[in-house]
Design a protein around this motif. Structure first.
Motif, PDB file in Angstrom:
ATOM      1  N   ARG A  46       0.885  -1.174   0.000  1.00  0.00           N
ATOM      2  CA  ARG A  46       0.000   0.000   0.000  1.00  0.00           C
ATOM      3  C   ARG A  46       0.916   1.215   0.000  1.00  0.00           C
ATOM      4  N   LEU A  48       1.998   4.649   0.919  1.00  0.00           N
ATOM      5  CA  LEU A  48       1.569   5.543   2.014  1.00  0.00           C
ATOM      6  C   LEU A  48       1.823   7.003   1.636  1.00  0.00           C
ATOM      7  N   SER A  95      -2.993  -0.551  -3.929  1.00  0.00           N
ATOM      8  CA  SER A  95      -3.772   0.441  -3.188  1.00  0.00           C
ATOM      9  C   SER A  95      -2.917   1.437  -2.420  1.00  0.00           C
ATOM     10  N   VAL A  97      -2.630   4.281   1.060  1.00  0.00           N
ATOM     11  CA  VAL A  97      -3.103   4.717   2.382  1.00  0.00           C
ATOM     12  C   VAL A  97      -2.911   6.231   2.448  1.00  0.00           C
ATOM     13  N   GLN A  99      -2.782   9.169   4.979  1.00  0.00           N
ATOM     14  CA  GLN A  99      -2.701   9.375   6.427  1.00  0.00           C
ATOM     15  C   GLN A  99      -2.414  10.834   6.757  1.00  0.00           C
ATOM     16  N   THR A 130      -7.262   3.325   1.403  1.00  0.00           N
ATOM     17  CA  THR A 130      -7.377   3.204   2.860  1.00  0.00           C
ATOM     18  C   THR A 130      -7.189   4.590   3.446  1.00  0.00           C
ATOM     19  N   SER A 132      -6.521   6.938   6.972  1.00  0.00           N
ATOM     20  CA  SER A 132      -6.069   6.916   8.358  1.00  0.00           C
ATOM     21  C   SER A 132      -6.031   8.373   8.802  1.00  0.00           C
ATOM     22  N   ARG A 151     -11.253   1.140   3.112  1.00  0.00           N
ATOM     23  CA  ARG A 151     -10.616   0.634   4.342  1.00  0.00           C
ATOM     24  C   ARG A 151     -10.267   1.830   5.214  1.00  0.00           C
ATOM     25  N   TYR A 152     -10.228   1.603   6.541  1.00  0.00           N
ATOM     26  CA  TYR A 152      -9.900   2.699   7.456  1.00  0.00           C
ATOM     27  C   TYR A 152      -9.052   2.139   8.598  1.00  0.00           C
ATOM     28  N   LEU A 153      -7.977   2.837   8.888  1.00  0.00           N
ATOM     29  CA  LEU A 153      -7.096   2.425   9.989  1.00  0.00           C
ATOM     30  C   LEU A 153      -7.221   3.385  11.156  1.00  0.00           C
ATOM     31  N   MET A 292       3.662  -1.004   3.864  1.00  0.00           N
ATOM     32  CA  MET A 292       3.224   0.294   3.355  1.00  0.00           C
ATOM     33  C   MET A 292       4.428   1.183   3.028  1.00  0.00           C
TER      34      MET A 292
END
Ligand code: SAM
Ligand code: SF4
Length: 346
Positions: A46, A48, A95, A97, A99, A130, A132, A151-153, A292
Motif C-alpha cells: 500500500r 503511504l 492500493s 493509504v 494518512q 485506505t 487513516s 478501508r480505514y485504519l 506500506m
C-alpha cells in the motif's frame, strides 16, 4: 503445536515473556505457516501518502502533537497527492493509504471527499483507498466511504482504558470510549476496519499486550497495524523512563495475532524498520502480509516525524520502492502486484 482455541490470557502472557530463543523461533514459524495455509505467502503493498502533519490532538507520545511548536506544518496540494497516487498506480501498487493528523470540520471533510473521488477517477477505480485520518463522526466516515474509500485504519493504541489515559491528555478530545465507538461506526458503515496498538509503551505490561490481542479478536477487526513505541524527544511521554523492548516483542505480537486471527491482514510497519533495518521483512516471516512503502514527496518527509529516526526521510518514492523490492526479493518474498489484497476476514 500451538492450539489457537487454547490461547488464553495466561498462555499469551507466557509466550510474550518467553526468553528461550528456540521456543520463540517455533512460535514465529508456526505463525508464518498458518499465514501461508490461510491466505498464502504474498505480501501486498500500500503506497503511504502523508497528506498533512497538521493535527488538533495532543497525544503524549507523538511528535506531530498540536502543542509541538517546533514542527513545520504542511499540507500537500491535491495535485501533489494525485501525482503520488499516479506513481503508485503506475508502479502496480494495488492500493494507497492516505494518512494525516486529525482534523475536523466540513470544509476539511469535503476536501478529502474530493480527493478520494479524484484518485478513484484517475485510476479507473483500480486503486484501493485506505484512510487513516483519525476519529470522525459516523456521517463523515459514510461520506468518505461513499466517495470510494473502502478501508480505514484507527489504532486503539491500547485496549486498556487506564493505560490509554496515561498516554493521552485528560480531556474530552482524547477519549478511549469514543475511539472504540469510532471503530464500531467504521465497521457499521462497511469499511474493512483496521486497528492496532503500540508495543513497549511506558506503564505497559504483558497482561496489557495479551488483552490487546484478545480485544482485536473480540471486536472482529479485519486488519491490524501495530508496532513498537518509539520516543520523540519533543513529547511529554519521552520524559518517562522505560525499557526499550527491541523487535522481538513486536514479532511475538504479530505471530500471536496471526495464530488467533489466521485470515486478517497484518501490516509490517515502518516503526519495525527503525529498530531493525530488516524489521519489516522479519515481521512478514512471522505472519504479517502487508507493507506500506512511503510514497510521500521527499520535500515534506522530514516534517512527518511521529517518532525520531524515521527511515528514508531523504528518499523519494522511487527509492523507497526499489529498496523495499530488493529486500523482499533477497528474502524470497513474493509481492501481490496490482491486487487490492483485501482482508480475507472481511
Ligand atoms: N492522526 C491519526 C491517528 O492518530 O489515528 C493517524 C496518524 S497517526 C501519526 C498514526 C499512528 O502513529 C498512531 O495511531 C500511533 O499509533 C502512531 N504513533 C504516533 N506516535 C508514535 C510513536 N512515538 N511511536 C510509535 N508509533 C507512534
Ligand atoms: Fe495527532 Fe495522530 Fe499524532 Fe495523535 S497520533 S497527535 S492524532 S497525528
Amino acid at each position: 503445536m500451538i492450539d489457537r482455541e487454547k490461547l488464553s490470557t495466561e498462555e499469551l502472557i507466557r509466550f510474550l515473556d518467553e526468553k528461550d530463543s528456540i521456543k520463540i523461533e517455533e512460535l514465529l514459524t508456526t505463525a508464518y505457516n498458518i499465514k501461508v495455509k490461510n491466505i498464502g505467502s504474498k505480501v501486498y503493498l500500500r503506497g503511504l501518502i502523508e497528506l498533512s502533519n497538521i493535527c488538533s490532538k495532543n497525544c503524549l507520545y507523538c511528535g506531530l502533537r498540536h502543542a509541538n511548536s517546533n514542527v513545520v506544518r504542511y499540507e500537500l496540494s491535491q495535485e501533489q497527492v494525485l501525482d503520488a497516487a499516479m506513481f503508485a498506480w503506475k508502479a502496480n501498487y494495488g492500493s494507497l493509504v492516505l494518512q494525516a493528523g486529525e482534523r475536523r470540520g466540513s470544509s476539511y471533510t469535503k476536501q478529502i471527499t474530493r480527493l478520494v473521488r479524484k484518485i478513484k477517477a484517475l485510476s479507473n477505480g483500480e486503486l484501493g483507498i485506505t484512510l487513516s485520518l483519525g476519529e470522525q463522526s459516523k456521517e463523515v466516515f459514510q461520506e468518505w466511504f461513499d466517495a470510494g474509500a473502502h478501508r480505514y485504519l484507527l489504532r486503539i493504541e491500547s485496549s486498556n482504558p487506564d493505560l490509554y489515559s496515561k498516554i493521552h491528555p485528560q480531556d474530552a478530545h482524547h477519549s478511549w470510549e469514543r475511539r472504540v465507538k469510532a471503530l464500531l461506526d467504521l465497521k457499521e458503515v462497511g469499511y474493512q476496519t483496521g486497528t492496532g496498538v503500540m508495543i513497549g509503551l511506558p506503564y505497559q505490561s504483558s497482561l496489557d499486550l495479551a488483552k490487546d490481542l484478545l480485544f482485536m479478536k473480540e471486536i472482529g477487526i479485519h486488519m491490524v497495524g501495530m508496532g513498537p513505541y518509539l520516543t520523540h524527544s519533543e513529547t511529554p511521554l519521552s520524559k518517562i523512563v522505560h525499557k526499550n523492548q527491541g523487535l522481538e516483542l513486536t514479532l511475538k505480537m504479530v505471530a500471536l495475532l496471526r495464530i488467533l486471527m489466521p485470515k486478517i491482514n497484518i501490516a509490517a510497519t515502518t516503526a519495525m524498520q527503525v529498530i531493525d533495518p530488516e524489521g519489516r521483512e522479519k515481521a512478514v516471516l512471522s505472519g504479517a502480509n502487508v507493507i506500506m512503502p512511503n510514497m510521500t514527496i521527499s520535500q515534506v518527509r522530514k516534517d512527518y516525524q511521529i517518532y525520531e529516526n524515521k527511515p528514508g526521510i531523504e528518499d523519494d518514492a522511487a527509492i523507497s520502492k526499489s529498496k523495499l523490492e530488493e529486500n523482499l526479493k533477497n528474502r524470497g518474498i513474493e509481492i501481490g502486484w496490482s491486487e487490492w489484497g483485501d482482508s480475507k476476514a472481511f
